[in-house]
Design a protein around this motif. Sequence first.
Motif, mmCIF file in Angstrom:
data_model
loop_
_atom_site.group_PDB
_atom_site.id
_atom_site.type_symbol
_atom_site.label_atom_id
_atom_site.label_comp_id
_atom_site.label_asym_id
_atom_site.label_seq_id
_atom_site.Cartn_x
_atom_site.Cartn_y
_atom_site.Cartn_z
ATOM 1 N N LEU A 1 0.823 -1.206 0.000
ATOM 2 C CA LEU A 1 0.000 0.000 0.000
ATOM 3 C C LEU A 1 0.860 1.260 0.000
ATOM 4 O O LEU A 1 1.702 1.452 0.867
ATOM 5 C CB LEU A 1 -0.912 0.017 1.232
ATOM 6 N N ALA A 2 0.610 2.148 -0.983
ATOM 7 C CA ALA A 2 1.368 3.401 -1.076
ATOM 8 C C ALA A 2 0.551 4.609 -0.639
ATOM 9 O O ALA A 2 1.107 5.594 -0.166
ATOM 10 C CB ALA A 2 1.863 3.612 -2.507
ATOM 11 N N TRP A 3 -0.779 4.540 -0.784
ATOM 12 C CA TRP A 3 -1.630 5.708 -0.552
ATOM 13 C C TRP A 3 -2.838 5.301 0.279
ATOM 14 O O TRP A 3 -3.575 4.384 -0.082
ATOM 15 C CB TRP A 3 -2.099 6.271 -1.890
ATOM 16 N N LEU A 4 -3.028 6.001 1.392
ATOM 17 C CA LEU A 4 -4.176 5.761 2.257
ATOM 18 C C LEU A 4 -5.009 7.028 2.350
ATOM 19 O O LEU A 4 -4.497 8.097 2.689
ATOM 20 C CB LEU A 4 -3.712 5.352 3.659
ATOM 21 N N THR A 5 -6.303 6.907 2.062
ATOM 22 C CA THR A 5 -7.245 7.992 2.276
ATOM 23 C C THR A 5 -8.051 7.669 3.522
ATOM 24 O O THR A 5 -8.806 6.689 3.538
ATOM 25 C CB THR A 5 -8.185 8.167 1.071
ATOM 26 N N LEU A 6 -7.867 8.462 4.563
ATOM 27 C CA LEU A 6 -8.598 8.243 5.817
ATOM 28 C C LEU A 6 -9.918 8.998 5.768
ATOM 29 O O LEU A 6 -10.125 9.990 6.477
ATOM 30 C CB LEU A 6 -7.750 8.701 7.006
ATOM 31 N N TYR A 7 -10.794 8.519 4.901
ATOM 32 C CA TYR A 7 -12.088 9.180 4.726
ATOM 33 C C TYR A 7 -12.945 8.340 3.800
ATOM 34 O O TYR A 7 -12.452 7.736 2.856
ATOM 35 C CB TYR A 7 -11.907 10.576 4.127
ATOM 36 N N PHE A 8 -14.228 8.287 4.091
ATOM 37 C CA PHE A 8 -15.215 7.731 3.169
ATOM 38 C C PHE A 8 -16.488 8.538 3.369
ATOM 39 O O PHE A 8 -16.666 9.576 2.770
ATOM 40 C CB PHE A 8 -15.405 6.237 3.435
ATOM 41 N N GLN A 9 -17.352 8.106 4.270
ATOM 42 C CA GLN A 9 -18.480 8.925 4.686
ATOM 43 C C GLN A 9 -18.157 9.496 6.076
ATOM 44 O O GLN A 9 -17.289 9.011 6.772
ATOM 45 C CB GLN A 9 -19.755 8.089 4.730
ATOM 46 N N GLY A 10 -18.873 10.540 6.476
ATOM 47 C CA GLY A 10 -18.688 11.093 7.803
ATOM 48 C C GLY A 10 -17.537 12.083 7.898
ATOM 49 O O GLY A 10 -16.840 12.358 6.925
ATOM 50 N N GLU A 11 -17.346 12.620 9.095
ATOM 51 C CA GLU A 11 -16.293 13.584 9.394
ATOM 52 C C GLU A 11 -15.195 12.877 10.192
ATOM 53 O O GLU A 11 -15.387 12.530 11.363
ATOM 54 C CB GLU A 11 -16.861 14.757 10.192
#
Length: 330
Positions: A82-92
């Motif tokens: 894994l090179a890229w992590l987005t800590l977000y989907f729905q919600g805040e």
Amino acid sequence: MKFLTFPRILNFFKIACGYLLSRVLRHPMHYGMPVAVSIEPTNRCNLHCPECPSGMKELTRPSGFMDVSFFNTLIDQLSPELAWLTLYFQGEPYMNPLFFDFISYAKSKSIFVSTSTNGHFLDAENADATVKSGLDRLIISVDGTDQQAYESYRVGGSLQKVIQGIKALAKAKRRSGSKTPEIIIQFLVMRSNQKQVHTIRKKGLEWGGDKVEIKTAQLNDFSHGNPLMPSIDKYSRYRMRDGGWEIKNSLPNHCFRMWSSCVITWDGKVVPCCFDKDAEHELGDLNEKPFREIWESGEYNDFRQKILKERKQTDICKNCTEGMGLSRWL
């Protein structure tokens, strides 16, 4: 480039080869692990944006917060490739009290970490914590340059509070001498704010943003028009045809996301992409199986086959911008 280790480069090569073979053979050939993943810290939100199922309490799936031990175990499974992590989907994401622990652990594995926020939790303390966590990129949604335009979509929000948060974060970066996180001011164009595009480009940088990105807005109900839809064509994802509205995308029968990335909900469900907001296409549960087993499963490949055969028939694809290239970024 520092995040692209040899195993990650090799993994990307495997994924790309499988994807290209799949397009030629019209049959899913898949090798390697995801290079990018979105993980949902929480699906709860403090605002009530009309096109957001989280803010409008329209999600049928449970709401809650991801646990840090679960997150760490997941990152251990993914981090070699894994090179890229987005800590977000729905919600805040800032509503999860363990949010900074998530970032710090991912950074200990040399992963690029990005997240997106409505900016209402960026007080001085959280601004300092954000910089210290090592977060690489922070997208802050600012959909208006005055309160009236802003709150027409960010219902329950305060533009002034968001501006103060941006300034606090920029100040924390300067104080620590840090270049990160890169502060992206994101502006979703709607009918209520379309005349403010040029203003936000200037103001966003003045407030402390490193970059301002103008983005077209996804609208859930668009076939008969939508009052939020911009009247200026280049700012809309949709076009009029045969008396109705459709997305400006031919929806070709392929999607690189199905080979290279996925989304994981706060409670461990694996779904194909960020357009599956209510996790209706659950492809596995990480509470029951390790990630690799789900990623390589027959069920996941069956879904990839659907995309290769007739993508237009998959509901979450009908409002998708994958395949539109850079036309959604203005």
